[in-house]
Enzyme design. Sequence first.
Site, mmCIF file in Angstrom:
data_model
loop_
_atom_site.group_PDB
_atom_site.id
_atom_site.type_symbol
_atom_site.label_atom_id
_atom_site.label_comp_id
_atom_site.label_asym_id
_atom_site.label_seq_id
_atom_site.Cartn_x
_atom_site.Cartn_y
_atom_site.Cartn_z
ATOM 1 N N GLU A 197 -11.135 -9.485 -2.243
ATOM 2 C CA GLU A 197 -10.169 -8.379 -2.372
ATOM 3 C C GLU A 197 -9.140 -8.614 -3.480
ATOM 4 O O GLU A 197 -7.926 -8.623 -3.254
ATOM 5 C CB GLU A 197 -9.489 -8.085 -1.023
ATOM 6 C CG GLU A 197 -10.484 -7.463 -0.048
ATOM 7 C CD GLU A 197 -9.888 -6.759 1.157
ATOM 8 O OE1 GLU A 197 -8.715 -7.006 1.490
ATOM 9 O OE2 GLU A 197 -10.609 -5.955 1.781
ATOM 10 N N GLU A 380 -17.950 -6.047 3.508
ATOM 11 C CA GLU A 380 -17.085 -5.849 4.684
ATOM 12 C C GLU A 380 -17.085 -4.383 5.062
ATOM 13 O O GLU A 380 -16.867 -3.512 4.218
ATOM 14 C CB GLU A 380 -15.645 -6.291 4.411
ATOM 15 C CG GLU A 380 -15.453 -7.785 4.412
ATOM 16 C CD GLU A 380 -13.978 -8.186 4.321
ATOM 17 O OE1 GLU A 380 -13.112 -7.455 4.843
ATOM 18 O OE2 GLU A 380 -13.713 -9.234 3.712
HETATM 19 C C1 BGP Z 1 -10.068 -7.432 4.641
HETATM 20 C C2 BGP Z 1 -10.094 -8.924 4.519
HETATM 21 C C3 BGP Z 1 -10.591 -9.649 5.707
HETATM 22 C C4 BGP Z 1 -10.453 -8.918 7.019
HETATM 23 C C5 BGP Z 1 -10.613 -7.435 6.974
HETATM 24 C C6 BGP Z 1 -10.254 -6.668 8.236
HETATM 25 O O1 BGP Z 1 -8.929 -6.974 4.007
HETATM 26 O O2 BGP Z 1 -10.864 -9.349 3.420
HETATM 27 O O3 BGP Z 1 -10.127 -10.965 5.665
HETATM 28 O O4 BGP Z 1 -9.676 -9.452 7.968
HETATM 29 O O5 BGP Z 1 -9.938 -6.871 5.888
HETATM 30 O O6 BGP Z 1 -8.877 -6.517 8.325
HETATM 31 P P1 BGP Z 1 -8.068 -6.862 9.618
HETATM 32 O O7 BGP Z 1 -8.462 -8.237 9.991
HETATM 33 O O8 BGP Z 1 -6.660 -6.758 9.246
HETATM 34 O O9 BGP Z 1 -8.484 -5.846 10.624
#
Ligand code: BGP
Length: 483
Positions: A197, A380
């Site tokens: 990211e 993701e």
């Molecule tokens: C992205 C990141 C992850 C992850 C995901 C979900 O921004 O790369 O590390 O955690 O989002 O977000 P969250 O855990 O805040 O629900």
Amino acid sequence: MRFPEDLLWGSASADFQYEGGFNEGDRGLLTCDFVTDGSLRQPRQMTYKTKNGTKGAMAMRGSIPEDAVGYLDPERYYPSRQAVDFYHRFKEDIELLAKMGSTTMRFSICWSRIFPTGKEPVANQEGIDFYQAVIDECLKWGIEPLVTICHDEIPLVLADKYNGWSSRKVIDCYLRLCKVLFENYGDKVKYWLTFNEVNALSGYSHLGVRSVDDQTTLQAIHHIFVASAKAKIMAKEMIPESQFGAMYASSPSYPATCKPEDVMAWVEQRRNLFYFADVMVRGYYPAYAKSFLEGRNVVLNIEPDDIEILKEGCLDFYAFSCYRSSIVSTQTNLGHYGMSFDPNPYVKQSNWGWGIDPISIRFVLNEVYERYQKPLFIVENGLGEIDEIDENNFVDDQYRIEYLNDHFKEIKKAVEIDGIPVIGYTMWGGIDLVSLSTGEMKKRYGFVYVDMDDLGNGSKNRYLKASYYWMREFLKSNGKNLV
Ligand code: BGP
């Protein structure tokens, strides 16, 4: 509906949300070890200590005093210490994911496990051995490892000594890490992500910098651009078959109305993503970079060789996260690094206010492919929700099945109708793990439930959810169970 046979399917994780074992195997501390638990109502905090011993706490994405360094308050809970214990349970987790039918697994390297301070001349053998064992376990089950070299973290010492990525010295530290990874795993790992990211990195926890001002952040990001390009150039020498990407937070915003000003506001908002990807995927700063930087009063220090390096080291594929959609108008207050949180009234929201929008994933695949014409890896996606476990240790997560079903149908259309080359799909947190934004365990994404609460209490035993069985059927039948 059939998907291409070679499309990779699996799940994704990040070391500090998943691994734990923070004081084992000679692991050093990371900046993100200093981020406490939290919730939607009570944001996570970063705890620090100044040179004269004054202790403080700041919002995760806030600035800390210039002479401060991360401090672990014994009274607070820090989720990265034990996370959900992949460190000790990786064999069990990989077996579960393999038996579901996974053909890939995305995980990240904990930098301070390989170089505890980030500055040592020689790598820590225990750290190398740990990921060697993880990779071997994947290969044993026919799982293609997808390795994120750096996921939103940096060793504490590099933050302390150099103010993190604001210093060019960190580029060399990162390249030392890459060299060790390529030497040790290069014959086993084909797919690499240099950073996670890139368009959402800021502050101490992600970049190791104490200030979140634009000048510091965008200079640090320039160093990340150069580091990523140099890593790719090095890898092409050492492991010519490798494929390199970086990951961008790509959940779309749509124009709130067809009013021309709103549509233009949307074009400009999207540059908060493409500014980063344009440099790394195309290999040069885009035309609008000048106004993008001037508008933020940023003057970048770019060294003469950097331009050539960026060109030579541009990426092979584009990797992205896409969870939700939002809207943008001239009235929108953009959040950190240009994200809009204005809800789209046409889609329903999750309990964390994330708009559930399956078409968004087809939209992004098209938007990005048309811009770069490079293969895409969805690394993701998923639904973070509250799961109730019953007396038989079963979670009937039909809402997650619905989310995946609807998103997979849109991916299928992108491949089949739009002709987009998709390398693979890794759902976020296939085994439940700690939320990045809130630090909760309650916000679960997995096919597999982990018995642990927000403060780390619980057996950490793994239990299969309904979505696990659904996904197993999906993979076995190559998508025949989609409705
Ligand atoms: C992205 C990141 C992850 C992850 C995901 C979900 O921004 O790369 O590390 O955690 O989002 O977000 P969250 O855990 O805040 O629900």
